[in-house]
Design a protein around this motif. Structure first.
Motif, mmCIF file in Angstrom:
data_model
loop_
_atom_site.group_PDB
_atom_site.id
_atom_site.type_symbol
_atom_site.label_atom_id
_atom_site.label_comp_id
_atom_site.label_asym_id
_atom_site.label_seq_id
_atom_site.Cartn_x
_atom_site.Cartn_y
_atom_site.Cartn_z
ATOM 1 N N LYS A 146 40.813 51.095 49.766
ATOM 2 C CA LYS A 146 40.332 50.013 48.897
ATOM 3 C C LYS A 146 40.942 48.669 49.270
ATOM 4 C CE LYS A 146 39.938 53.283 45.043
ATOM 5 N NZ LYS A 146 40.458 53.653 43.705
ATOM 6 N N GLY A 147 41.933 48.689 50.157
ATOM 7 C CA GLY A 147 42.612 47.457 50.546
ATOM 8 C C GLY A 147 43.774 47.163 49.614
ATOM 9 N N LEU A 148 44.879 46.650 50.181
ATOM 10 C CA LEU A 148 46.053 46.302 49.382
ATOM 11 C C LEU A 148 46.059 44.793 49.148
ATOM 12 C CD1 LEU A 148 48.817 48.379 51.257
ATOM 13 C CD2 LEU A 148 47.011 49.171 49.709
ATOM 14 N N VAL A 149 46.371 44.399 47.920
ATOM 15 C CA VAL A 149 46.421 42.966 47.579
ATOM 16 C C VAL A 149 47.783 42.653 46.988
ATOM 17 C CG1 VAL A 149 45.387 41.084 46.259
ATOM 18 C CG2 VAL A 149 43.944 42.926 47.137
ATOM 19 N N ILE A 150 48.555 41.792 47.666
ATOM 20 C CA ILE A 150 49.913 41.486 47.212
ATOM 21 C C ILE A 150 49.856 40.344 46.205
ATOM 22 C CG2 ILE A 150 52.285 40.973 47.971
ATOM 23 C CD1 ILE A 150 51.545 42.051 50.687
ATOM 24 N N GLN A 151 49.186 40.614 45.129
ATOM 25 C CA GLN A 151 49.088 39.662 44.018
ATOM 26 C C GLN A 151 49.106 40.464 42.714
ATOM 27 O OE1 GLN A 151 45.340 37.693 44.755
ATOM 28 N NE2 GLN A 151 46.316 35.952 45.766
ATOM 29 N N PRO A 152 49.820 39.985 41.699
ATOM 30 C CA PRO A 152 49.726 40.647 40.388
ATOM 31 C C PRO A 152 48.274 40.587 39.901
ATOM 32 C CG PRO A 152 51.547 39.076 40.433
ATOM 33 C CD PRO A 152 50.753 38.848 41.681
ATOM 34 N N MET A 153 47.860 41.586 39.144
ATOM 35 C CA MET A 153 46.472 41.686 38.698
ATOM 36 C C MET A 153 46.001 40.432 37.965
ATOM 37 S SD MET A 153 45.320 44.529 39.850
ATOM 38 C CE MET A 153 43.842 44.912 38.902
ATOM 39 N N LYS A 154 46.888 39.859 37.140
ATOM 40 C CA LYS A 154 46.493 38.694 36.330
ATOM 41 C C LYS A 154 46.372 37.428 37.166
ATOM 42 C CE LYS A 154 48.389 40.418 31.955
ATOM 43 N NZ LYS A 154 49.378 40.178 30.880
ATOM 44 N N LYS A 155 46.998 37.400 38.322
ATOM 45 C CA LYS A 155 46.974 36.189 39.153
ATOM 46 C C LYS A 155 46.139 36.386 40.421
ATOM 47 C CE LYS A 155 51.543 34.615 37.633
ATOM 48 N NZ LYS A 155 52.895 34.222 38.064
ATOM 49 N N ARG A 156 45.307 37.409 40.435
ATOM 50 C CA ARG A 156 44.535 37.714 41.636
ATOM 51 C C ARG A 156 43.493 36.625 41.887
ATOM 52 N NH1 ARG A 156 42.420 43.633 43.285
ATOM 53 N NH2 ARG A 156 44.683 43.832 43.394
ATOM 54 N N THR A 157 43.468 36.133 43.126
ATOM 55 C CA THR A 157 42.531 35.065 43.489
ATOM 56 C C THR A 157 41.417 35.546 44.417
ATOM 57 O OG1 THR A 157 43.942 34.439 45.359
ATOM 58 C CG2 THR A 157 44.302 33.281 43.258
ATOM 59 N N ILE A 158 41.617 36.710 45.041
ATOM 60 C CA ILE A 158 40.594 37.216 45.960
ATOM 61 C C ILE A 158 39.625 38.107 45.188
ATOM 62 C CG2 ILE A 158 42.013 39.206 46.663
ATOM 63 C CD1 ILE A 158 40.718 38.897 49.469
ATOM 64 N N SER A 159 38.358 37.954 45.471
ATOM 65 C CA SER A 159 37.332 38.724 44.758
ATOM 66 C C SER A 159 37.157 40.100 45.392
ATOM 67 C CB SER A 159 35.997 37.989 44.819
ATOM 68 O OG SER A 159 35.549 37.905 46.174
ATOM 69 N N LYS A 160 36.437 40.981 44.686
ATOM 70 C CA LYS A 160 36.138 42.305 45.233
ATOM 71 C C LYS A 160 35.301 42.181 46.501
ATOM 72 C CE LYS A 160 36.345 45.016 40.953
ATOM 73 N NZ LYS A 160 35.597 45.906 40.031
ATOM 74 N N GLU A 161 34.415 41.186 46.497
ATOM 75 C CA GLU A 161 33.587 40.965 47.685
ATOM 76 C C GLU A 161 34.463 40.548 48.880
ATOM 77 O OE1 GLU A 161 32.996 39.685 44.710
ATOM 78 O OE2 GLU A 161 31.260 40.920 44.139
ATOM 79 N N GLY A 162 35.478 39.719 48.575
ATOM 80 C CA GLY A 162 36.389 39.272 49.632
ATOM 81 C C GLY A 162 37.161 40.438 50.233
ATOM 82 N N ILE A 163 37.625 41.351 49.381
ATOM 83 C CA ILE A 163 38.347 42.539 49.867
ATOM 84 C C ILE A 163 37.402 43.419 50.681
ATOM 85 C CG2 ILE A 163 39.589 44.624 49.163
ATOM 86 C CD1 ILE A 163 40.425 43.100 46.621
ATOM 87 N N ALA A 164 36.176 43.569 50.169
ATOM 88 C CA ALA A 164 35.191 44.387 50.883
ATOM 89 C C ALA A 164 34.928 43.824 52.274
ATOM 90 C CB ALA A 164 33.905 44.482 50.078
ATOM 91 N N HIS A 165 34.893 42.487 52.364
ATOM 92 C CA HIS A 165 34.656 41.868 53.672
ATOM 93 C C HIS A 165 35.827 42.116 54.617
ATOM 94 C CE1 HIS A 165 33.108 39.129 56.665
ATOM 95 N NE2 HIS A 165 34.312 38.569 56.707
ATOM 96 N N LEU A 166 37.039 42.039 54.095
ATOM 97 C CA LEU A 166 38.210 42.318 54.926
ATOM 98 C C LEU A 166 38.154 43.745 55.469
ATOM 99 C CD1 LEU A 166 41.226 40.711 52.990
ATOM 100 C CD2 LEU A 166 40.105 39.870 55.055
#
Length: 891
Positions: A146-166
Motif C-alpha cells: 500500500k506504500g509507506l507514508v512518513i506523515q501522521p494521519m492527521k497531517k497527511r498531505t499526499i492523496s491516495k491517488e498520489g500514493i497509487a501513482h508512486l
C-alpha cells in the motif's frame, strides 16, 4: 566522502542540498520531463527517477530534521537503529545502491513509530523488541503493497491517488515527511524480495539460535560468495549493448542493464531458481571525479543465483507453450533460437521445449549452460566474458575426465545382490537378519567411490581390459545374526565365535559362485565387480565391552562399539543426503581438501561428514547450501571460525534432541574442558562433536585432532576460505588459481618424504605430483620391482582367471603400511602428515622434547639426518627421497 587518516575506515560524507533552487511544479513525477534528450518518437517522456533525485536533495534537510527529532531522547530506538545498520551492512547484497542504506532504515523506523505505521514501535519496548519488530515488518508486513507514508494521519498531505501513482511508477514506495519524495525510488523489486527473504531468515535465526543468534546476525558476513549457490561475473567493458546505452535517460544506464540481465536470466532459468540478484557496482572505489565517466562500467557485473529444489534446477528439459498457442510459441522460439524444439512427451502432450542433455554427474552445470547461452545470444557476449562459478572445483573429483560417482548405481546393485544372498543362506547355524553397508561410498560421501574391477565378478565371462588395478579397496558391510542365548560372554571367545561364523559364511558364498578371500582376521567377498569386507556386529559385545572397561580388562571387543557407531552414523548420513542433494559433493570436496593438505592422519572422514552436516542443519544466517562450491566455502569458514575450545558442535541430524539431551551434552563437554585452566594446550577432545548416538564425542575425535593440530587445520581453512572468496568474486589472478586451494606448501614441515608415484596403489588419484622442496637431500631411493599398481590382463598372461584373482591385493596400500611401520619405529620422534586419498608426499614435524621424554632422545636428535636415513630405510622401494628442512629444537 573523505577518509580521516587518524581513524581508518571512518568517513565524513559531505552531502549538498538544494532546498530552494527549483520550482516543485517542474518536478512533477508523473508528467514533467527534465532530461530533454529522453524522448520516444520525438515526444518528451516523464522522468520520475531523475525528478525524484532532485526532490531528494531539496527535502533532505527537512527529512533529516524530522528523523532526528524522532530519535532524540529515545535511547532504545537509537540502539535498535545501530543494530539494524550492523545487520544490514553484514549483508552486502541488501546494503547496496538498489536496496537499503542507513538513512532508509532510520526513515522506516520513524514510520513504525507513527500512527500511519500502526504505532508498531513505542517507548515501552526494549532495543531487542524494536529490532525484532522491524525485521518482522521487513519480512511480512502487507503495508509495503500500500506504500509507506512518513506523515501522521492527521497531517497527511499526499492523496491516495498520489500514493497509487508512486506504487505504479516505482517498485517500492516510501513517501517522505514532505509528501513529495519517494525515499525508496532506487529500490528494485528483486532487491526488495531479497530483503524480505533475509528478514524471514533472520526471524528464523532469532528463534532457533543460541543467545538469540547474536553471532549469526551481527558477527557473520553474509557476502555474495557464501550466500548464493552460484555466482556469475559478466565483463561488459566495450560491449556494444553498453556503449549503445545513453547517459541521457531517466535512469542510470548501468541500472538499465542490470534490469535487462535480470529479465533475461529470469526468463531463461524460470522456476529453476528461487532468487536471482544482479548488481553492478559501476563506480570504481578509487574513482576520482576528475577522471569523468571513462572508468565507469570497468568492473564486472555480478549475478547471484539461489537455486530452488534441485529436481527442478537440474532438470534436463524445459517445457514451453503448446504450439496451438501461436503467439506464445513464436515468443518462445524467438527467445531460445536454435535451442527450441517441438517434442512429444510421455503423457502424449506436444510442446515447445529446450533440452540440456548431459551426464548425470554433470547435471549441476545445467544452470551454467542455460545462463551462458541466454546471455551470449541476447547480449552478444563472448564466452570469455562470462565466468559462472559452478564446476571450477570438479577437477579434484575426476578420474580420467569423469566423476567415478557415475558408477554408484552399479555399486548399489552389487550390494543388493550380496545382501540378498546373505539373507538366503540356510547352511549357517544362525540366520542373517540385517545387512548394512558402512563404507562412505554407500552414503555418497566418498571422494573416489570404487569402480567395478574386471576380476571381481563371478564365474560369468567378462571382457577383460589390457590392464587392471592390482589393489582393490574392500567395502565394509556389517551383518547381524538372529538372536541366540548361546553366545560366550568371554570377550576373546566372542571374537573367535564371530570369526568362525564369518568363515562359514565365506564358504557358503563361495559355494554359490562368489570369489572369497578368508582368514581369521577378515573375510572379503568379490562379487559383481566389487569387494566387500564382512563384519559381524553383536549387541552383547557392547555390554561386555562396558563391563570390561569398568574392570580394566583390555581385551574387550571394542570392535562392536566401533561398528555400532559406524552403523548409526551411516544411517543418519544417508538420511541427510536424501534431504540435501548437495551434501555429498560438498563432503567430497571437503575430504579432498583435508587430504590434500596432509591432515588425513588427524581427522576421520566421519568427523568431516559431521562438520559438513552441521552446515546444512544449522545454516544460519544463510539458507542450506544447494551447490558444492558454496557449501565448501561455508565448510572452510565454519572450520576456521567455530569456537572449538569453548563450544560443543551439536549435530542433531534427526531433530532428536530435547533439553535433557542438550544438558547432558553440555555437561559432558564441560567435563572434557575441566583441565583447561591447568593446561589449555592439552584438552581432549579438542573437537567436540556430539550426536544422538555419541553425546560424549567418543567415536571420531576423542584422541585426534589435538588442539595444536586443530589450530593448524583452522589456519589452513581460513587461508583457503579467503582465497576461495576472492576467486568467486574476482576470478583467477596470476599465481592464485582454483588449483591453489588443493596445493599444500611443503615448506611448512620440518622434513619431507617423497614417494615414488608409480608405486602408490592408486597413482591416478594423485592431484599434483609433489615438487622437490627446498632443503637438504638426506637420502634417495630406487623404486621396488616387487609391486606394480597395475597388472596385465592380456590373454597370453591370463591363463586361469582363478590364478589371476589370487594376485589381487585386497585392501593393500603400501603408503598405509609404511606409515604404520614408521609409527612403530619412531612413536614419539615426529608427527606424520599425509594424504590418504592421493598424495606422493609425507610431511614430518618434530615432536617437542617434553613429548619425547628421554634425554637420550635429545642426543639422537642432534643428528636428525641419521633419523631420516632410517626413515628412508623403513620405506625402501617406496621412498623416492627424504629432505630435511628444519632441524629439531632442543630444549
Amino acid at each position: 566522502a573523505t577518509e580521516i587518516a587518524e581513524l581508518p575506515g571512518f568517513y565524513v560524507r559531505i552531502i549538498p542540498t538544494a532546498s530552494s533552487l527549483f520550482d516543485l511544479s517542474k518536478l512533477n513525477l508523473s508528467t514533467r520531463n527534465n532530461v530533454r534528450a529522453y524522448t520516444k518518437d520525438g515526444i518528451n517522456q516523464p522522468t520520475p527517477r531523475y525528478n525524484n533525485s532532485i526532490l531528494e536533495d531539496m527535502f533532505l534537510e527537512e527529512n533529516a530534521e524530522y528523523t532526528g527529532s524522532t530519535f532524540a531522547n529515545w535511547k532504545t530506538l537509537q540502539e535498535a537503529l545501530v543494530l539494524l545498520k550492523v545487520w544490514a551492512r553484514q549483508r552486502t547484497s541488501i546494503y547496496s545502491h538498489d536496496c537499503l542504506n542507513g538513512y532508509l532504515i532510520s526513515a522506516i523506523l520513524v514510520f513504525l513509530t507513527l500512527d500511519s505505521g500502526g504505532s508498531i514501535i513505542n517507548r515501552s519496548m526494549t532495543t531487542r523488541q524494536i529490532f525484532r519488530v522491524a525485521i518482522n515488518f521487513f519480512a511480512t508486513s502487507k503495508m509495503w503493497s500500500k506504500g509507506l507514508v512518513i506523515q501522521p494521519m492527521k497531517k497527511r498531505t499526499i492523496s491516495k491517488e498520489g500514493i497509487a501513482h508512486l506504487l505504479k511508477t516505482f517498485d517500492v514506495a516510501i513517501c517522505d515527511v514532505s509528501g513529495h519524495v519517494n525515499l525508496a525510488f532506487r529500490m528494485t523489486k528483486s532487491a526488495f524480495s531479497e530483503l524480505q527473504d533475509e528478514a524471514a531468515c533472520t526471524l528464523n535465526c532469532l528463534d532457533k539460535c543460541r543467545d538469540g543468534g547474536f553471532e549469526e546476525l551481527f558477527m557473520t558476513k553474509v557476502d555474495f560468495g557464501a550466500k548464493f549457490d552460484s555466482c556469475l561475473r559478466i565483463n561488459l567493458k566495450g560491449n556494444s549493448k553498453v556503449t549503445a546505452l545513453s547517459f541521457c535517460s531517466d535512469d542510470e544506464s548501468w541500472r538499465v542493464l542490470e534490469k535487462d540481465v535480470q529479465s533475461l536470466l529470469q526468463q531463461g532459468l524460470t522456476d529453476r531458481t528461487k532468487m536471482i540478484r544482479v548488481l553492478w557496482r559501476s563506480t570504481p572505489s578509487e574513482w576520482n571525479i576528475m577522471d569523468g565517466f571513462s572508468e565507469f562500467g570497468s568492473s564486472p557485473l555480478i549475478v547471484g543465483v539461489m537455486l530452488s529444489l534441485l529436481e527442478k534446477s537440474y532438470s534436463l528439459v524445459d517445457i514451453g507453450p503448446n504450439p496451438e498457442n501461436r503467439d506464445e510459441a513464436i515468443k518462445f522460439r524467438k527467445f531460445w533460437g536454435e535451442k527450441a524444439e517441438l517434442r512429444r512427451f510421455k503423457d502424449g502432450a506436444i510442446a515447445e521445449s529446450t533440452v540440456w542433455e548431459t551426464e548425470t554427474w554433470e547435471r549441476h552445470t545445467i544452470i551454467k549452460r542455460i545462463a551462458d547461452y541466454v546471455l551470449s545470444k541476447h547480449l552478444l557476449l563472448r564466452q570469455e566474458d562470462l565466468t559462472h562459478v559452478v564446476d571450477q572445483l570438479d577437477f579434484c573429483l575426476l578420474v580420467g575426465g569423469q566423476d567415478p560417482v557415475s558408477s554408484s548405481g552399479a555399486l548399489l546393485e552389487a550390494f543388493d545382490t550380496l545382501a540378498k544372498q546373505l539373507r538366503l543362506l540356510d547352511d549357517v547355524p544362525l540366520k542373517i537378519s540385517t545387512v548394512q553397508p558402512l563404507d562412505s561410498a554407500f552414503r555418497h560421501t566418498s571422494v573416489f567411490p570404487p569402480e567395478p574391477h574386471p576380476l571381481a565378478y563371478e564365474k560369468s565371462s567378462q571382457r577383460l581390459p589390457n590392464f587392471a588395478a592390482t589393489c582393490v579397496r574392500s567395502l565394509e558391510v556389517m551383518i547381524q545374526l538372529e538372536g541366540s542365548g548361546n553366545w560366550p560372554l568371554d570377550p576373546v571367545a566372542m571374537e573367535k565365535t564371530k570369526s568362525a561364523f564369518l568363515l562359514r559364511i565365506g564358504e557358503s558364498l563361495e559355494d554359490r559362485g562368489m570369489f572369497v578371500t578368508a582368514s581369521e582376521d577378515e573375510v572379503n567377498v568379490l562379487t559383481s565387480g566389487y569387494s566387500f569386507l564382512l563384519k559381524i556386529f553383536h549387541e552383547r559385545g557392547l555390554v561386555v565391552q562396558k563391563q570390561a572397561g569398568d574392570s580394566n580388562i583390555q581385551s574387550a571387543p571394542s570392535e562392536d562399539k566401533e561398528l555400532f557407531f559406524r552403523s548409526q552414523h551411516s544411517s543418519m548420513i544417508n538420511g541427510l543426503h536424501g534431504i540435501y542433494q548437495a551434501y555429498g559433493p560438498v563432503v567430497r570436496l571437503a575430504k579432498r581438501w583435508i587430504s590434500a593438505h596432509l591432515f588425513s592422519s588427524f581427522i576421520s572422514e566421519e568427523a568431516v561428514e559431521l562438520v559438513a552436516a552441521y552446515l546444512f542443519l544449522r545454516p544460519f544466517p544463510f539458507h542450506a547450501p544447494s551447490s558444492r562450491v558454496t557449501g565448501f566455502l561455508r565448510f572452510l569458514r565454519l572450520l576456521s571460525s567455530f569456537d572449538w575450545t569453548f563450544s560443543p558442535m551439536i549435530v542433531d541430524i534427526n531433530n532428536d534432541f530435547n533439553l535433557k539431551d542438550e544438558k547432558e551434552i553440555n555437561e559432558n563437554f564441560m567435563l572434557s574442558r575441566r583441565s583447561y585452566e591447568q593446561n589449555p594446550h592439552d584438552i581432549e577432545p579438542a573437537m567436540f562433536l556430539a550426536t544422538s548416538y555419541d553425546k560424549s564425542s567418543e567415536a571420531w575425535t576423542k584422541q585426534s585432532p589435538s588442539k595444536s593440530v586443530l589450530k593448524r587445520i583452522a589456519s589452513y581453512a581460513k587461508s583457503s576460505a579467503e582465497l576461495l572468496t576472492n576467486l568467486i568474486i574476482h576470478g583467477q589472478s596470476g599465481q592464485y588459481t582454483w588449483e591453489c586451494l588443493y596445493r599444500t606448501p611443503l615448506s611448512n614441515y620440518d622434513a619431507v618424504i617423497l614417494l615414488h608415484k608409480e608405486k602408490l596403489c592408486r597413482p591416478h588419484h594423485v592431484l599434483f605430483p609433489a615438487e622437490i622442496p627446498n632443503g637438504k637431500l638426506v637420502i634417495q631411493g630406487k623404486p621396488s620391482n616387487d609391486f606394480h599398481p597395475y597388472m596385465p590382463l592380456s590373454k597370453s598372461v591370463v591363463r586361469s582367471l582363478h590364478d589371476t584373482r589370487d594376485k589381487l591385493l585386497v585392501n593393500f596400500d603400501p603408503t598405509a603400511y609404511f606409515l604404520r611401520d614408521l609409527k612403530c619405529a619412531f612413536p614419539v620422534t615426529f608427527k606424520l602428515w599425509h594424504d590418504s586419498i592421493g598424495g606422493d608426499a609425507i610431511g614430518l614435524t618434530w615432536e617437542s622434547s617434553k613429548k619425547r621424554g628421554r634425554d637420550e632422545d635429545d642426543e639422537a636428535m642432534l643428528d636428525p639426518t641419521s633419523i631420516l636415513k632410517e626413515v628412508g630405510d623403513v620405506g625402501k622401494g617406496l621412498v623416492r627421497s627424504v629432505h630435511l628442512l628444519k632441524a629439531p629444537k632442543l630444549e
